[in-house]
Design an enzyme around this catalytic site. Structure first.
Site, short mmCIF file in Angstrom:
data_model
loop_
_atom_site.label_atom_id
_atom_site.label_comp_id
_atom_site.label_asym_id
_atom_site.label_seq_id
_atom_site.Cartn_x
_atom_site.Cartn_y
_atom_site.Cartn_z
N CYS A 187 83.66 8.86 73.27
CA CYS A 187 83.33 7.47 72.96
C CYS A 187 84.60 6.61 72.85
CB CYS A 187 82.46 7.39 71.70
SG CYS A 187 81.69 5.77 71.47
N HIS A 191 77.84 11.04 73.13
CA HIS A 191 78.11 11.71 71.86
C HIS A 191 77.57 13.16 71.85
CE1 HIS A 191 79.77 8.42 69.44
NE2 HIS A 191 79.08 7.66 70.26
N GLU A 226 78.85 15.64 70.40
CA GLU A 226 79.11 16.29 69.11
C GLU A 226 77.87 16.30 68.20
OE1 GLU A 226 79.18 12.12 67.92
OE2 GLU A 226 80.01 13.13 69.69
#
Length: 252
Positions: A112, A220, A222
């Protein structure tokens, strides 16, 4: 062999009347559980950090997302309040770490804000408020309290054939959770575009002449490590590269 260590540049945040060097837990959890590494946070200092001294002590760099944006003066634009908020300490910490990690062949995963920092660090530019551009989608994070909904996987992107990312996730269409209002405008000369959204937004890049794993993604992964296949595979690939670097360093 000792467990490898990954550095995560922190954000400089004001909370409860104090200022903090902090990063969201989801990045730490993903690195520990998805990549099998240990982490430490690098304080977001405008002056005082030594990139090489930090990198001497780690085996990889994970550059996280953030609510702040890279300061426009770092890619040749005048700054306006609308392009904020900014975090000069984060900029001064992340950009030198990115450049030196690439020069030294230390594995890098940028997410990001991280992909935007990677692009700026290598000479690229950014576009702000891309949802206002005709033909572009609204990639912003939904304004809902439930994080699983806000970070929901809902957007199609296409991973290009023959890329680093294709070797990890496979080429073709996958779904991701891309949440941002700023994106790469002009890609840095050393970056190869690896994936794009249906509106043409650059969603992933790799460093063309990198000595090790060096990938940036706009989405994203994660958040869904352990639950989503592509997200888990990306962090596993990063962890494998970090372990390979640590093993080579141990033999040197």
């Amino acid at each position: 062999m000792r467990k490898p260590v990954v550095a995560i540049p922190a954000d400089f945040r004001a909370l409860d009347g104090n200022v903090w060097h902090a990063t969201p837990h989801q990045y730490v959890r993903a690195a520990v559980e998805g990549s099998g590494v240990m982490t430490f946070l690098v304080p977001a200092l405008e002056t005082g950090n030594d990139a090489d001294a930090i990198l001497d002590r780690v085996d990889g760099v994970l550059v996280s997302g953030s609510r702040t944006n890279v300061h426009p003066t770092l890619y040749g634009k005048e700054a306006t309040e609308a392009e904020g908020p900014f975090d000069p300490g984060r900029d001064a910490t992340s950009l030198p770490l990115i450049r030196r990690a690439l020069e030294r062949g230390i594995p890098l995963l940028a997410i990001c804000r991280g992909i935007q920092e990677l692009n700026v660090a290598l000479g690229g530019t950014l576009a702000n408020e891309i949802q206002d551009v005709p033909g572009m989608w609204d990639h912003r994070k939904p304004d809902v309290p439930e994080l699983d909904v806000a970070y929901g996987i809902r957007q199609n992107i296409t991973v290009k054939e023959g890329t680093c990312l294709a070797s990890v996730l496979g080429a073709g269409e996958i779904q991701v959770n891309s949440l941002h209002r700023q994106a790469i405008s002009k890609a840095a000369p050393r970056l190869a575009v690896e994936a794009v959204a249906e509106d043409g937004t650059i969603e992933a890049v790799s460093v063309i002449d990198a000595k090790a794993f060096a990938v940036g993604v706009q989405w994203h992964p994660e958040y869904w490590v352990g639950k989503d296949g592509p997200s888990s595979s990306l962090f596993q690939a990063f962890g494998d590269a970090v372990r390979a670097y640590a093993a080579a360093k141990a033999k040197a």
